[in-house]
Design a protein around this motif. Structure first.
Motif, short mmCIF file in Angstrom:
data_model
loop_
_atom_site.label_atom_id
_atom_site.label_comp_id
_atom_site.label_asym_id
_atom_site.label_seq_id
_atom_site.Cartn_x
_atom_site.Cartn_y
_atom_site.Cartn_z
N ALA A 25 0.82 -1.22 0.00
CA ALA A 25 0.00 0.00 0.00
C ALA A 25 0.85 1.27 0.00
CB ALA A 25 -0.93 -0.02 1.21
N ASN A 26 1.93 1.24 0.75
CA ASN A 26 2.76 2.43 0.86
C ASN A 26 3.36 2.85 -0.49
OD1 ASN A 26 4.32 4.40 2.41
ND2 ASN A 26 6.05 3.14 1.77
N GLU A 27 3.81 1.85 -1.25
CA GLU A 27 4.37 2.15 -2.58
C GLU A 27 3.28 2.70 -3.50
OE1 GLU A 27 7.61 1.63 -4.03
OE2 GLU A 27 8.15 1.62 -1.92
N LEU A 28 2.10 2.14 -3.34
CA LEU A 28 0.95 2.62 -4.13
C LEU A 28 0.65 4.07 -3.77
CD1 LEU A 28 -1.11 1.55 -6.15
CD2 LEU A 28 -2.39 0.55 -4.27
N ALA A 29 0.72 4.37 -2.48
CA ALA A 29 0.42 5.73 -2.01
C ALA A 29 1.42 6.74 -2.59
CB ALA A 29 0.46 5.77 -0.48
N GLN A 38 5.86 -2.41 3.73
CA GLN A 38 5.97 -1.07 3.15
C GLN A 38 6.39 -1.07 1.69
OE1 GLN A 38 7.86 1.84 5.59
NE2 GLN A 38 6.91 1.07 7.44
N ILE A 39 7.19 -2.04 1.28
CA ILE A 39 7.54 -2.10 -0.15
C ILE A 39 6.72 -3.18 -0.83
CG2 ILE A 39 9.39 -2.51 -1.82
CD1 ILE A 39 11.32 -1.23 0.12
N GLY A 40 6.62 -4.33 -0.18
CA GLY A 40 5.79 -5.39 -0.75
C GLY A 40 6.53 -6.70 -0.79
N PRO A 41 5.77 -7.80 -1.00
CA PRO A 41 6.41 -9.11 -1.05
C PRO A 41 7.42 -9.22 -2.17
CG PRO A 41 4.06 -9.25 -1.63
CD PRO A 41 4.31 -7.88 -1.10
N LEU A 47 -5.49 -3.09 0.19
CA LEU A 47 -4.24 -2.39 -0.11
C LEU A 47 -4.54 -1.04 -0.75
CD1 LEU A 47 -2.22 -5.39 -1.63
CD2 LEU A 47 -1.78 -4.27 0.55
N LEU A 48 -5.51 -1.06 -1.66
CA LEU A 48 -5.90 0.18 -2.34
C LEU A 48 -6.50 1.18 -1.35
CD1 LEU A 48 -6.34 1.73 -4.97
CD2 LEU A 48 -8.51 0.54 -5.25
N ASP A 49 -7.40 0.69 -0.51
CA ASP A 49 -8.01 1.58 0.48
C ASP A 49 -6.94 2.19 1.39
OD1 ASP A 49 -10.47 1.02 -0.58
OD2 ASP A 49 -11.05 -0.43 0.97
N GLY A 50 -6.00 1.34 1.82
CA GLY A 50 -4.92 1.82 2.70
C GLY A 50 -4.08 2.88 1.99
N VAL A 100 12.18 -7.52 8.51
CA VAL A 100 11.74 -8.30 7.35
C VAL A 100 10.26 -8.04 7.09
CG1 VAL A 100 11.26 -10.68 6.58
CG2 VAL A 100 13.52 -10.09 7.50
N GLN A 101 9.50 -8.02 8.17
CA GLN A 101 8.07 -7.77 8.07
C GLN A 101 7.79 -6.34 7.57
OE1 GLN A 101 6.21 -10.25 8.17
NE2 GLN A 101 4.35 -9.08 7.76
N LEU A 102 8.59 -5.40 8.08
CA LEU A 102 8.41 -3.99 7.68
C LEU A 102 8.61 -3.79 6.18
CD1 LEU A 102 10.20 -1.65 10.28
CD2 LEU A 102 7.78 -1.63 9.63
N VAL A 103 9.65 -4.42 5.63
CA VAL A 103 9.90 -4.26 4.19
C VAL A 103 8.75 -4.87 3.41
CG1 VAL A 103 11.43 -4.84 2.27
CG2 VAL A 103 12.40 -4.15 4.46
N ARG A 104 8.25 -6.01 3.87
CA ARG A 104 7.14 -6.66 3.19
C ARG A 104 5.90 -5.76 3.22
NH1 ARG A 104 6.17 -12.07 1.61
NH2 ARG A 104 3.95 -12.52 1.47
#
Ligand code: COA
Ligand code: AMP
Length: 630
Positions: free
Chosen positions: A145-149, A565-568, A178-181, A559-563
């Motif tokens: 979501a963050n990358e989308l934002a 905020q950037i994505g899998p 993800l979109l809503d976020g 590891v969780q944060l990167v997933r």
């Protein structure tokens, strides 16, 4: 004509060369001039023309009597479905979607963000934007979501077209939350979203903002193709740079039409009506140029494949699709072949299928290792062509142009520069180096049609990223060499970009995420070699003084944060805690040296290193996570 003759023709008259290629396009107003200089290092192609992308990709084929030909083959092993869409059907669908967008107030120049998996509607959305002169920006589904934002705030879309979900092996990825976020996190808010409801997971719609894909198209007046200026942006595609802020590569309408159409025969060796398959994703440049635009503009059938090289259901999927749909040219990433090879090293599954339609295979997105090329060539018995390009260029800088002449294949080289690209290897001072010597790879300006004219709303960044280092040249960000015969060898990036499973990622962006963890004082991310994915990111964390929690917890959290905020797609799974990072005396982190230690490749002690002993600590830490010859 030989490759040498074609290249020499281009070099002696670049504008004439592209004007001739432009004859293959349907213009509303023909260009009178090929190239226009807009400023220092800034160029535009066919700026005084009027043309429409969708007309050239769809309507003109119907007009020419080919409405019954298949435009899109949708093959989705993850949903067990297949569908063919003819050019006439595509025209109808795209005109209706474009009409619906217009009815909601989308006009020429408005941005439309597309967040969709590999379904035909994604291509229809792209084409519908082109039909009315809207500028699309497709975002890959594997981003968070963050990358989308970040992309929403940069492109400021009036509308977002999304699907309710994507399907990854073993899980349904819900796109809507993800979109809503992302919309909530973004400062800019779109006027509306249209959501394609997929039965695998339908989404809750937000009243007043979200429209149902099917409903919002009901009863609308289909839109005709709107001619736009040749230098009108067709799309913005964000790609990784050095920082967490992605670069918005833009593509102009006319240049894209002329260049991509030219490549279909010259490079990919297909005739109109042949089936062309690029097994990539619409979220990447390969998806833009060679799932959507190139094949359709040229009148080819394109394959929209929603699946993976392995596991959907097995390592024979590629061969099944090629044989079932009679694919002539197939394009994939080396990592995909490595995945197939790992499961089926002897090619037992290849033998189950009739691959007689297949004439050639193309690889790009990362360095193609000779083993993989040889394996594919042995299994398939056709030329396997490595070619080199980037999101920025939109089409191949270097290739073996099979449709012009099949040049001898040299393993490890994506062959020779294509017309339009005058490629030089430069030393640090910007002087060309001798054949066989390593240097920065640069392209003499102007770049050809279909490449990026600038970055979206960021001309200064365009100049500082690509033009300023070597005046008169475009800096590719890749390092490599040229041999005596002019073949190029692409060895490494010169910046903080890494290539994971053919996906371009920024280690700088990952470092920004790690640095935000409250316990992390300092960090570095490097790309280390990986037998399957080419490279994998590895993080090094220095913790704040006084942190007495188990280090494994911090590692798990980053590891969780990167997933999140950037994505899998970042595939960030490995990190380790160290006391200090190796630096130069001026404080620059020695990422290259760390990567060389991890990869066990030859490296020299940097003359400017502050404290060489830290490298021993790094080696120990790498061994601790199974690297550096552990
Ligand atoms: N939407 C949501 N998630 C996605 C996604 C998407 N569109 N694409 C990938 N992901 C996820 C994957 O599910 C995976 O998640 P996980 O960590 O939960 O397993 C993660 O992102 C990493 O994906 P990927 O890099 O694709 O690795 P993989 O292990 O799933 O598959 C390969 C390995 C080699 C089979 C795969 O990377 C591949 O097909 N690569 C080819 C890439 C390509 O064609 N690139 C285009 C350039 S030409
Ligand atoms: P992208 O913009 O995602 O297409 O990534 C472009 C980068 O991928 C290039 O700058 C190279 O670093 C790398 N790349 C792409 N194709 C090749 C290739 N054939 N050989 C080596 N590197 C490649």
């Amino acid at each position: 004509m030989s490759y040498k003759e074609v290249y020499a023709n281009w070099k002696s008259d670049p504008e004439g060369f592209w004007m001739q290629a432009a004859e293959a396009i349907d213009w509303d107003q023909k260009p009178t001039q090929a190239l226009t200089q807009k400023g220092e290092g800034l160029f535009e192609w066919f700026a005084d023309s009027k043309v429409n992308t969708c007309w050239n990709a769809v309507d003109r084929h119907v007009e020419a009597g080919h409405g019954d030909r298949v435009a899109i083959i949708y093959d989705s092993p993850v949903t067990n479905s297949k569908r063919n869409i003819t050019f006439a059907e595509l025209q109808d669908k795209v005109a209706r979607l474009a009409g619906a967008l217009r009815a909601q107030g989308v006009e020429k120049g408005d941005r439309v963000l597309i967040y969709m998996p590999m379904v035909p509607e994604a291509l229809q959305a792209m084409l519908a934007c082109g039909r009315i002169g809207a500028i699309h920006s497709v975002v890959f589904g594997g981003f968070a979501a963050n990358e989308l934002a970040v992309r929403i705030d940069d492109a400021k879309p009036k509308a977002i077209l999304a699907a309710s979900c994507g399907i990854e092996p073993g899980r349904v990825v819900e796109y809507k939350p993800l979109l809503d976020g992302a919309i909530e996190a973004a400062t800019h808010k779109p006027t509306f979203c249209a959501i394609l409801q997929r039965e695998q997971k339908t989404a809750d719609l937000i009243e007043g903002r979200d429209l149902d894909w099917a409903e919002f198209q009901q009863g609308v007046t289909p839109a005709e193709c709107l001619p736009v200026e040749g230098n009108h942006p067709s799309y913005i595609l964000y790609t990784s740079g050095t920082t967490g802020q992605p670069k918005g590569v833009i593509r102009h309408t006319a240049g894209q039409l002329v260049a991509l159409n030219w490549t279909m025969k010259a490079i990919y060796n297909v005739a109109p009506d042949d089936v062309f398959w690029a097994a990539s994703d619409v979220g990447w440049v390969v998806g833009h140029s060679y799932i959507c635009y190139g094949p359709l503009i040229h009148g080819n059938t394109t394959v929209v494949f929603e699946g993976k090289p392995v596991g959907t259901p097995d390592a024979g999927t590629f061969w099944r699709v090629i044989s079932e749909h009679k694919v002539t040219s197939f394009f994939t990433a080396p990592t995909a072949f490595r995945a197939v090879k790992r499961e089926d090293p002897t090619g037992a599954l290849v033998k189950d299928y009739d691959l007689s339609s297949l004439k050639q295979v193309y690889l790009a997105g990362e360095r193609a290792d000779p083993d993989t090329i040889e394996w594919a060539q042995t299994q398939l018995g056709v030329p396997v062509i490595d070619h080199w390009w980037q999101t920025e260029t939109g089409w191949a800088i270097a290739a073996n142009p099979l449709g012009i002449e099949e040049l001898p294949i040299k393993l490890g080289s994506p062959a020779v520069p294509m017309p339009g690209y005058d490629v030089e290897i430069l030393d640090d001072a910007g002087h060309p180096v001798a054949a066989g010597e390593l240097g920065a790879i640069a392209i003499k300006l102007p770049l050809p049609p279909g490449t990026l004219p600038t970055l979206w709303n960021a001309e200064e960044r365009f100049k500082s990223s690509y033009l300023n280092t070597f005046p008169g040249y475009y800096e590719t960000g890749d390092a490599g060499m040229k041999d005596e015969e002019g073949y190029l060898y692409i060895m490494a990036r010169t910046d903080d970009v890494i290539n994971v499973a053919g996906h371009r990622l920024s280690t700088g962006a990952m470092e920004e995420v790690l640095a935000n963890h409250p316990d992390v004082a300092e960090c570095a991310v490097i790309g280390v070699s990986d037998a399957l994915k080419g490279q994998m990111p590895v993080g090094f964390l220095c913790l704040n003084a006084g942190v007495d929690r188990p280090q494994d917890d911090v590692v798990r959290e980053v590891v969780q944060l990167v997933r999140q905020q950037i994505g899998p797609v970042a595939a960030f799974k490995m990190a380790t805690v160290v006391d200090r990072l190796p630096k130069t005396r001026s404080g620059k982190i020695l990422r290259g040296t760390m990567a060389a230690i991890a990869d066990e490749t030859a490296w020299k002690m940097p003359a400017t290193i502050d404290d060489p002993a830290i490298l021993d600590e790094i080696t120990v830490a790498l061994k601790g996570i199974g690297l550096a010859g552990a």
